[in-house]
Write an enzyme that holds these catalytic residues in place. Structure first.
Site, PDB file in Angstrom:
ATOM      1  N   CYS A 101     -17.258   7.210  -0.679  1.00 56.77           N
ATOM      2  CA  CYS A 101     -17.090   6.250   0.286  1.00 56.77           C
ATOM      3  C   CYS A 101     -16.610   6.791   1.505  1.00 56.77           C
TER       4      CYS A 101
ATOM      5  N   CYS B 262     -20.559  -9.330   4.038  1.00 58.95           N
ATOM      6  CA  CYS B 262     -20.199 -10.222   3.177  1.00 58.95           C
ATOM      7  C   CYS B 262     -20.536 -11.720   3.787  1.00 58.95           C
TER       8      CYS B 262
ATOM      9  N   CYS C  89     -23.407  -6.052  -0.384  1.00 57.27           N
ATOM     10  CA  CYS C  89     -22.605  -5.021   0.059  1.00 57.27           C
ATOM     11  C   CYS C  89     -23.142  -3.752  -0.582  1.00 57.27           C
TER      12      CYS C  89
ATOM     13  N   ASP D  56       0.882  -1.241  -0.008  1.00 54.90           N
ATOM     14  CA  ASP D  56      -0.248  -0.119  -0.058  1.00 54.90           C
ATOM     15  C   ASP D  56       0.738   1.296   0.154  1.00 54.90           C
TER      16      ASP D  56
ATOM     17  N   CYS E  73     -19.450 -13.930  -6.643  1.00 58.01           N
ATOM     18  CA  CYS E  73     -20.471 -13.427  -5.565  1.00 58.01           C
ATOM     19  C   CYS E  73     -21.805 -14.065  -5.683  1.00 58.01           C
TER      20      CYS E  73
ATOM     21  N   CYS F  90     -19.352  -2.768   3.762  1.00 58.59           N
ATOM     22  CA  CYS F  90     -19.412  -3.758   2.774  1.00 58.59           C
ATOM     23  C   CYS F  90     -18.656  -5.037   2.993  1.00 58.59           C
TER      24      CYS F  90
ATOM     25  N   CYS G 178     -25.586 -12.782  -4.795  1.00 56.95           N
ATOM     26  CA  CYS G 178     -25.331 -11.811  -3.725  1.00 56.95           C
ATOM     27  C   CYS G 178     -25.116 -10.257  -4.161  1.00 56.95           C
TER      28      CYS G 178
HETATM   29  C1  B12 Z   1      -7.085   4.037  -3.488  1.00 65.08           C
HETATM   30  C2  B12 Z   1      -7.604   2.829  -2.471  1.00 65.08           C
HETATM   31  C3  B12 Z   1      -8.656   3.143  -1.504  1.00 65.08           C
HETATM   32  C4  B12 Z   1      -9.728   4.134  -1.918  1.00 65.08           C
HETATM   33  C5  B12 Z   1     -10.394   3.672  -3.336  1.00 65.08           C
HETATM   34  C6  B12 Z   1     -10.908   2.103  -3.156  1.00 65.08           C
HETATM   35  C7  B12 Z   1     -11.283   1.690  -4.521  1.00 65.08           C
HETATM   36  N1  B12 Z   1     -12.117   0.426  -4.081  1.00 65.08           N
HETATM   37  O1  B12 Z   1     -10.874   2.116  -5.449  1.00 65.08           O
HETATM   38  C8  B12 Z   1     -10.428   4.258  -0.538  1.00 65.08           C
HETATM   39  C9  B12 Z   1      -9.659   5.362   0.359  1.00 65.08           C
HETATM   40  C10 B12 Z   1     -11.884   4.396  -0.572  1.00 65.08           C
HETATM   41  C11 B12 Z   1     -10.148   2.860   0.128  1.00 65.08           C
HETATM   42  C12 B12 Z   1     -11.036   2.279   0.829  1.00 65.08           C
HETATM   43  C13 B12 Z   1     -10.649   0.954   1.451  1.00 65.08           C
HETATM   44  N2  B12 Z   1      -9.348   0.309   1.315  1.00 65.08           N
HETATM   45 CO1  B12 Z   1      -7.962   0.757  -0.093  1.00 65.08          CO
HETATM   46  N3  B12 Z   1      -6.818   0.918  -1.240  1.00 65.08           N
HETATM   47  C14 B12 Z   1      -6.657   1.846  -2.229  1.00 65.08           C
HETATM   48  C15 B12 Z   1      -5.347   1.559  -3.039  1.00 65.08           C
HETATM   49  C16 B12 Z   1      -4.062   2.450  -2.797  1.00 65.08           C
HETATM   50  C17 B12 Z   1      -5.687   1.666  -4.775  1.00 65.08           C
HETATM   51  C18 B12 Z   1      -7.073   1.034  -5.274  1.00 65.08           C
HETATM   52  C19 B12 Z   1      -7.174   1.215  -6.401  1.00 65.08           C
HETATM   53  O2  B12 Z   1      -6.329   0.979  -7.319  1.00 65.08           O
HETATM   54  N4  B12 Z   1      -8.452   1.664  -6.882  1.00 65.08           N
HETATM   55  C20 B12 Z   1      -8.614   1.901  -8.320  1.00 65.08           C
HETATM   56  C21 B12 Z   1      -9.798   1.143  -8.677  1.00 65.08           C
HETATM   57  C22 B12 Z   1     -10.086   1.306 -10.117  1.00 65.08           C
HETATM   58  O3  B12 Z   1      -9.171  -0.148  -8.461  1.00 65.08           O
HETATM   59  P1  B12 Z   1      -9.876  -1.377  -7.470  1.00 65.08           P
HETATM   60  O4  B12 Z   1     -11.054  -0.701  -6.942  1.00 65.08           O
HETATM   61  O5  B12 Z   1      -9.039  -2.065  -6.865  1.00 65.08           O
HETATM   62  O6  B12 Z   1     -10.538  -2.248  -8.846  1.00 65.08           O
HETATM   63  C23 B12 Z   1      -9.822  -3.126  -9.387  1.00 65.08           C
HETATM   64  C24 B12 Z   1     -10.967  -3.940  -9.984  1.00 65.08           C
HETATM   65  O7  B12 Z   1     -11.783  -3.479 -10.513  1.00 65.08           O
HETATM   66  C25 B12 Z   1      -9.940  -4.620 -10.636  1.00 65.08           C
HETATM   67  N5  B12 Z   1     -10.771  -5.533 -11.605  1.00 65.08           N
HETATM   68  C26 B12 Z   1     -10.068  -6.120 -12.663  1.00 65.08           C
HETATM   69  N6  B12 Z   1     -10.785  -7.102 -13.481  1.00 65.08           N
HETATM   70  C27 B12 Z   1     -11.873  -7.114 -13.010  1.00 65.08           C
HETATM   71  C28 B12 Z   1     -12.948  -7.964 -13.417  1.00 65.08           C
HETATM   72  C29 B12 Z   1     -14.078  -7.558 -12.733  1.00 65.08           C
HETATM   73  C30 B12 Z   1     -15.279  -8.394 -13.107  1.00 65.08           C
HETATM   74  C31 B12 Z   1     -14.024  -7.067 -11.308  1.00 65.08           C
HETATM   75  C32 B12 Z   1     -15.511  -6.952 -10.549  1.00 65.08           C
HETATM   76  C33 B12 Z   1     -13.049  -6.113 -11.204  1.00 65.08           C
HETATM   77  C34 B12 Z   1     -11.830  -6.403 -11.806  1.00 65.08           C
HETATM   78  O8  B12 Z   1      -9.289  -3.929 -11.596  1.00 65.08           O
HETATM   79  C35 B12 Z   1      -9.305  -2.585 -10.568  1.00 65.08           C
HETATM   80  C36 B12 Z   1      -7.775  -2.260 -10.561  1.00 65.08           C
HETATM   81  O9  B12 Z   1      -7.192  -3.102  -9.928  1.00 65.08           O
HETATM   82  C37 B12 Z   1      -5.049  -0.078  -2.674  1.00 65.08           C
HETATM   83  C38 B12 Z   1      -3.608  -0.204  -2.691  1.00 65.08           C
HETATM   84  C39 B12 Z   1      -3.066  -0.307  -4.083  1.00 65.08           C
HETATM   85  N7  B12 Z   1      -1.859   0.123  -4.241  1.00 65.08           N
HETATM   86  O10 B12 Z   1      -3.481  -1.144  -4.809  1.00 65.08           O
HETATM   87  C40 B12 Z   1      -5.547   0.191  -1.248  1.00 65.08           C
HETATM   88  C41 B12 Z   1      -6.313  -1.188  -0.951  1.00 65.08           C
HETATM   89  C42 B12 Z   1      -7.191  -1.610  -2.116  1.00 65.08           C
HETATM   90  N8  B12 Z   1      -7.425  -0.861   0.108  1.00 65.08           N
HETATM   91  C43 B12 Z   1      -7.488  -1.705   1.033  1.00 65.08           C
HETATM   92  C44 B12 Z   1      -8.158  -1.775   2.230  1.00 65.08           C
HETATM   93  C45 B12 Z   1      -8.043  -2.710   3.134  1.00 65.08           C
HETATM   94  C46 B12 Z   1      -9.224  -0.632   2.142  1.00 65.08           C
HETATM   95  C47 B12 Z   1     -10.619  -0.735   2.911  1.00 65.08           C
HETATM   96  C48 B12 Z   1     -11.120  -2.060   3.526  1.00 65.08           C
HETATM   97  C49 B12 Z   1     -10.109   0.167   4.232  1.00 65.08           C
HETATM   98  C50 B12 Z   1     -11.395   0.412   5.363  1.00 65.08           C
HETATM   99  N9  B12 Z   1     -11.883  -0.317   6.046  1.00 65.08           N
HETATM  100  O11 B12 Z   1     -11.760   1.660   5.470  1.00 65.08           O
HETATM  101  C51 B12 Z   1     -11.415   0.319   2.181  1.00 65.08           C
HETATM  102  C52 B12 Z   1     -12.665  -0.788   1.471  1.00 65.08           C
HETATM  103  C53 B12 Z   1     -13.495   0.013   0.403  1.00 65.08           C
HETATM  104  C54 B12 Z   1     -13.688  -0.573  -0.787  1.00 65.08           C
HETATM  105  N10 B12 Z   1     -14.823  -1.075  -0.678  1.00 65.08           N
HETATM  106  O12 B12 Z   1     -12.969  -0.651  -1.700  1.00 65.08           O
HETATM  107  C55 B12 Z   1      -6.633  -3.113   0.574  1.00 65.08           C
HETATM  108  C56 B12 Z   1      -7.484  -4.049   0.122  1.00 65.08           C
HETATM  109  C57 B12 Z   1      -7.455  -5.659   0.568  1.00 65.08           C
HETATM  110  C58 B12 Z   1      -8.217  -6.431  -0.277  1.00 65.08           C
HETATM  111  N11 B12 Z   1      -8.236  -7.625   0.196  1.00 65.08           N
HETATM  112  O13 B12 Z   1      -8.863  -6.327  -1.176  1.00 65.08           O
HETATM  113  C59 B12 Z   1      -5.580  -2.496  -0.352  1.00 65.08           C
HETATM  114  C60 B12 Z   1      -5.149  -3.458  -1.578  1.00 65.08           C
HETATM  115  C61 B12 Z   1      -4.211  -1.980   0.260  1.00 65.08           C
HETATM  116  C62 B12 Z   1      -3.492  -3.284   0.712  1.00 65.08           C
HETATM  117  N12 B12 Z   1      -2.330  -3.410   0.239  1.00 65.08           N
HETATM  118  O14 B12 Z   1      -3.861  -4.156   1.339  1.00 65.08           O
HETATM  119  N13 B12 Z   1      -8.899   2.214  -0.646  1.00 65.08           N
HETATM  120  S1  SF4 Z   2     -21.632  -9.051  -0.004  1.00 68.27           S
HETATM  121 FE1  SF4 Z   2     -19.617 -10.241  -0.553  1.00 68.27          FE
HETATM  122  S2  SF4 Z   2     -20.387 -11.945  -2.037  1.00 68.27           S
HETATM  123 FE2  SF4 Z   2     -21.967 -10.362  -1.508  1.00 68.27          FE
HETATM  124  S3  SF4 Z   2     -21.907  -9.221  -3.641  1.00 68.27           S
HETATM  125 FE3  SF4 Z   2     -20.871  -7.965  -1.685  1.00 68.27          FE
HETATM  126  S4  SF4 Z   2     -18.577  -8.943  -2.144  1.00 68.27           S
HETATM  127 FE4  SF4 Z   2     -19.909 -10.418  -3.043  1.00 68.27          FE
HETATM  128  S1  SF4 Z   3     -19.728   0.263   2.653  1.00 68.78           S
HETATM  129 FE1  SF4 Z   3     -17.662  -0.063   1.680  1.00 68.78          FE
HETATM  130  S2  SF4 Z   3     -17.970   1.213  -0.188  1.00 68.78           S
HETATM  131 FE2  SF4 Z   3     -19.555   1.888   1.310  1.00 68.78          FE
HETATM  132  S3  SF4 Z   3     -18.895   3.556   2.309  1.00 68.78           S
HETATM  133 FE3  SF4 Z   3     -18.317   1.775   3.549  1.00 68.78          FE
HETATM  134  S4  SF4 Z   3     -16.153   1.027   2.809  1.00 68.78           S
HETATM  135 FE4  SF4 Z   3     -17.024   2.595   1.226  1.00 68.78          FE
END
Ligand code: B12
Ligand code: SF4
Ligand code: SF4
Length: 389
Positions: A223, A257, A203, A143, A197, A253, A200
């Site tokens: 968020c 789950c 979330c 991260d 999923c 969310c 479901c």
């Molecule tokens: C920016 C960021 C945030 C932002 C934006 C989150 C987001 N969802 O984008 C904010 C501040 C909101 C955030 C919140 C959280 N975060 Co954060 N965050 C990051 C960070 C730095 C980048 C994420 C990112 O690239 N976002 C851009 C979007 C486009 O990417 P994405 O959501 O990951 O989506 C991916 C999918 O769409 C995927 N994808 C590809 N093909 C496909 C196909 C399908 C069908 C689907 C559905 C998706 C998919 O590609 C995208 C790019 O990787 C990462 C660390 C890192 N360097 O990766 C940590 C990271 C994602 N965060 C993490 C955590 C723990 C959290 C929180 C749980 C913290 C909390 N409890 O408050 C929340 C979860 C919120 C949520 N539901 O995402 C962990 C997640 C671990 C995991 N098991 O997933 C990470 C990986 C940090 C780490 N090194 O552990 N985060």
């Molecule tokens: S709650 Fe968990 S299993 Fe259900 S849609 Fe969300 S990520 Fe998928």
């Molecule tokens: S439920 Fe998940 S996506 Fe919604 S505000 Fe909370 S961390 Fe963000």
């Protein structure tokens, strides 16, 4: 150097991975997988759409060019493999919020994970070099570096993308951190993670602010995790009530789950337990009384809670106090309104007093309005007073 190069060439990619897996397990990592250092094409495309839709909000590091975030070789030219590791941070569930505290997301109950994980990653790399008898060029991080860590981890077989966008592992759920080692070592790649999923959508339905715009797409602007951690400005008025008692991050969310309900097992790392850091709830009045940066750093040093800064954390506690209707917090909120040097804190304290209400709140707000030098905070006070009429 040359001898090492020679040895490296004779290593079987499978042997090296086995050794790595054993050592990672012994260090406390729960998951490990390998992917090549090739670009993360689909993740990159999704990132581009996300950026273009404005969903990256004000996170400067997420506005970087897509290639920088999706191509491991941009981080290390000699990269041949990306090792993705998962470590459960699950510290248990929140007890009821009987004491009127500010709720902290689970990943932040204990010590700063960046530090805790990086130490073990570094020693893992050293042990691997010793075991293989080769020098390895590596980047180790969690991260902290621009790479789509979830995408790399999905490629490495750690799990699949849930509709909440978190990476879910069928055996441990989604409460795990992802860490990475980018290596100049050829390792056998794993098959991509799969899972579903099904029908479901809990979330998406449960997200308090409607931030999950489509399966796997989170709009950071909405968020709570963004609003309370990365956001440096105000929490938009129209979203404040939905933030509820969250003072740092949000787990809704993930809580709903079914994978976590069934599979989350408590982390083996003592660093992530509630008694290692700030814990499950913040004492709102105590946080609201922090007036200097030094005091703030001292109080939260070594935990993830320093991230939003002093004004950001006080802002969050004001919102939680308002939503909890915390009458006990009125004196602390009044002090914030009268004394705090940050207009952000004064404005949110005014909002909270307006939400809690009562004669005292009205008097203090009227008095503060006459002295308030900042236009934004004056508007907050006026709106709070209007709501009290
Ligand atoms: C920016 C960021 C945030 C932002 C934006 C989150 C987001 N969802 O984008 C904010 C501040 C909101 C955030 C919140 C959280 N975060 Co954060 N965050 C990051 C960070 C730095 C980048 C994420 C990112 O690239 N976002 C851009 C979007 C486009 O990417 P994405 O959501 O990951 O989506 C991916 C999918 O769409 C995927 N994808 C590809 N093909 C496909 C196909 C399908 C069908 C689907 C559905 C998706 C998919 O590609 C995208 C790019 O990787 C990462 C660390 C890192 N360097 O990766 C940590 C990271 C994602 N965060 C993490 C955590 C723990 C959290 C929180 C749980 C913290 C909390 N409890 O408050 C929340 C979860 C919120 C949520 N539901 O995402 C962990 C997640 C671990 C995991 N098991 O997933 C990470 C990986 C940090 C780490 N090194 O552990 N985060
Ligand atoms: S709650 Fe968990 S299993 Fe259900 S849609 Fe969300 S990520 Fe998928
Ligand atoms: S439920 Fe998940 S996506 Fe919604 S505000 Fe909370 S961390 Fe963000």
């Amino acid at each position: 150097m040359e001898i090492w190069e020679e040895q490296k060439r004779t290593l079987g990619p499978d042997d090296a991975k086995l050794i790595l897996k054993e050592k990672a397990r012994a260090k406390g990592f729960d998951l490990l997988g390998v992917t090549s250092a090739e670009p993360l094409a689909e993740g990159g495309e999704r990132l581009k759409e996300w950026q273009e839709a404005g969903m990256a909000a004000d996170m400067g590091y997420m506005h970087r060019p897509v290639e920088l975030l999706s191509e491991p070789k941009r981080l290390q030219k000699s990269a041949r493999s990306v090792v993705s590791l998962g470590v459960s941070y699950y510290p248990g569930n929140h007890p009821e919020n009987d004491g009127g505290g500010g709720r902290v997301a689970r990943y932040a109950w204990g010590k700063d994970y960046h530090v805790a994980i990086k130490e073990r990653l570094r020693s893992l790399r050293t042990e691997l070099e010793e075991a293989l008898g080769v020098r390895i060029k590596a980047r180790a991080f969690t991260d902290a570096v621009p790479l789509l860590e979830r995408s790399a981890a999905q490629h490495a077989g750690l799990g699949f993308f849930g509709r909440n966008s978190c990476l879910i592992n069928g055996n441990i759920g989604s409460y795990f951190f992802i860490a990475d080692l980018i290596l100049d070592l050829e390792l056998e790649p794993d098959v991509h993670g799969t899972g579903t999923c099904g029908k479901c959508a809990r979330c998406m339905v449960s997200c308090p602010t409607g931030a999950i715009k489509a399966p796997g797409v989170v709009d950071a602007r909405l968020c709570i995790s963004y609003l309370t951690i990365e956001n440096r400005g105000e929490i938009p008025r129209e979203l404040r009530r939905a933030v509820g008692d969250w003072a740092f991050g949000c787990d809704v969310c993930q809580e709903v789950c079914p994978y976590n309900k069934r599979k989350a097992t408590v982390s083996r790392w003592p660093e992530f337990s509630a008694n290692a850091g700030a814990g499950q709830y913040l004492k709102i009045e105590e946080v609201l009384s922090i007036r200097t940066e030094e005091e703030f750093e001292k109080r939260f040093e070594g935990t993830p809670l320093t991230r939003p800064g002093r004004a950001g954390l006080l802002r969050n506690c004001c919102v939680a106090a308002g939503n909890l209707g915390l009458v006990e917090a009125i004196p602390a909120l009044v002090d914030c309104l009268r004394e705090d040097e940050s207009p952000l804190v004064r404005g949110h304290a005014a909002w909270a007093l307006g939400e809690i209400g009562g004669a005292e709140a009205r008097t203090v707000l009227r008095e503060a309005l006459e002295k308030e030098p900042d236009a934004g905070s004056s508007t907050e006070i006026e709106l709070a007073l209007e709501g009290l009429l």
